[in-house]
Design a protein around this motif. Sequence first.
Motif, PDB file in Angstrom:
ATOM      1  N   LEU A   1      95.102  82.503  92.671  1.00 50.11           N
ATOM      2  CA  LEU A   1      96.455  81.952  92.732  1.00 50.11           C
ATOM      3  C   LEU A   1      97.039  82.102  94.139  1.00 50.11           C
ATOM      4  N   GLU A   2      96.844  83.229  94.756  1.00 47.53           N
ATOM      5  CA  GLU A   2      97.387  83.440  96.105  1.00 47.53           C
ATOM      6  C   GLU A   2      96.760  82.490  97.116  1.00 47.53           C
ATOM      7  N   ALA A   3      95.472  82.199  96.970  1.00 50.92           N
ATOM      8  CA  ALA A   3      94.819  81.254  97.886  1.00 50.92           C
ATOM      9  C   ALA A   3      95.450  79.874  97.760  1.00 50.92           C
TER      10      ALA A   3
ATOM     11  N   PRO B   1      84.818  85.683  85.963  1.00 47.87           N
ATOM     12  CA  PRO B   1      85.871  85.596  84.952  1.00 47.87           C
ATOM     13  C   PRO B   1      87.259  85.272  85.521  1.00 47.87           C
ATOM     14  N   GLY B   2      87.414  85.297  86.824  1.00 49.70           N
ATOM     15  CA  GLY B   2      88.733  85.059  87.427  1.00 49.70           C
ATOM     16  C   GLY B   2      89.339  83.730  87.058  1.00 49.70           C
ATOM     17  N   MET B   3      88.502  82.698  87.009  1.00 47.93           N
ATOM     18  CA  MET B   3      89.013  81.361  86.697  1.00 47.93           C
ATOM     19  C   MET B   3      89.579  81.313  85.276  1.00 47.93           C
ATOM     20  N   SER B   4      88.834  81.815  84.299  1.00 46.73           N
ATOM     21  CA  SER B   4      89.336  81.825  82.911  1.00 46.73           C
ATOM     22  C   SER B   4      90.585  82.682  82.783  1.00 46.73           C
ATOM     23  N   GLU B   5      90.629  83.799  83.508  1.00 47.84           N
ATOM     24  CA  GLU B   5      91.808  84.672  83.464  1.00 47.84           C
ATOM     25  C   GLU B   5      93.045  83.941  83.983  1.00 47.84           C
ATOM     26  N   LEU B   6      92.915  83.247  85.103  1.00 41.90           N
ATOM     27  CA  LEU B   6      94.068  82.546  85.665  1.00 41.90           C
ATOM     28  C   LEU B   6      94.495  81.378  84.783  1.00 41.90           C
ATOM     29  N   VAL B   7      93.546  80.598  84.319  1.00 40.99           N
ATOM     30  CA  VAL B   7      93.886  79.466  83.450  1.00 40.99           C
ATOM     31  C   VAL B   7      94.565  79.966  82.176  1.00 40.99           C
ATOM     32  N   SER B   8      94.040  81.015  81.581  1.00 38.12           N
ATOM     33  CA  SER B   8      94.638  81.574  80.369  1.00 38.12           C
ATOM     34  C   SER B   8      96.061  82.062  80.624  1.00 38.12           C
ATOM     35  N   ARG B   9      96.261  82.709  81.744  1.00 39.44           N
ATOM     36  CA  ARG B   9      97.595  83.213  82.090  1.00 39.44           C
ATOM     37  C   ARG B   9      98.583  82.055  82.249  1.00 39.44           C
ATOM     38  N   LEU B  10      98.200  81.030  83.007  1.00 42.52           N
ATOM     39  CA  LEU B  10      99.114  79.913  83.252  1.00 42.52           C
ATOM     40  C   LEU B  10      99.344  79.066  82.006  1.00 42.52           C
ATOM     41  N   ALA B  11      98.316  78.931  81.164  1.00 46.79           N
ATOM     42  CA  ALA B  11      98.431  78.141  79.935  1.00 46.79           C
ATOM     43  C   ALA B  11      99.098  78.921  78.809  1.00 46.79           C
TER      44      ALA B  11
END
Length: 154
Positions: A89-91, A107-117
């Motif tokens: 997200l910061e990038a 797992p970072g991508m799934s973590e960020l998508v899950s958080r935003l969704a």
Amino acid sequence: MIQLILARHAKSDWADEGVADHDRPLNDRGRRDAPTVARSVLRRGVRPEVLLSSSAVRARSTAAAFAEEFEVGVTEQSELYLADADTLLEAARATRAREVMVVAHDPGMSELVSRLAERDVRMVTSAVAVFTWHEGDWDDVGTTAPDEFELLTP
């Protein structure tokens, strides 16, 4: 408007066990899926002005397929290799562009998508999540629910 497009790299090749993780290329399926999904994103009217990619071979190859469809350059960032959700997200936020795509890893991508969704989302290889905020700026991303969310899979 802010549009954040998050893509997990396409399917990688595990055939050669001697290849370092960072250097693994795409397999046949990955080479087919990446441009197919890129065209699907483009058909929805999504065209990022900035495309960031992990330095890993599989991510760079995936990003190259998107870049060709979107007619945009790729900015490689080594810190996106196996990055956590906050780093991803910061990038994107640091670009200050209105429409940003990030190609990286789980797992970072799934973590960020899950958080935003605001729900559990598993980003399979070649999956693309498109988030849109019609009002606000990057300070709202991650603190305000998006106005639109779409998940595209191969």
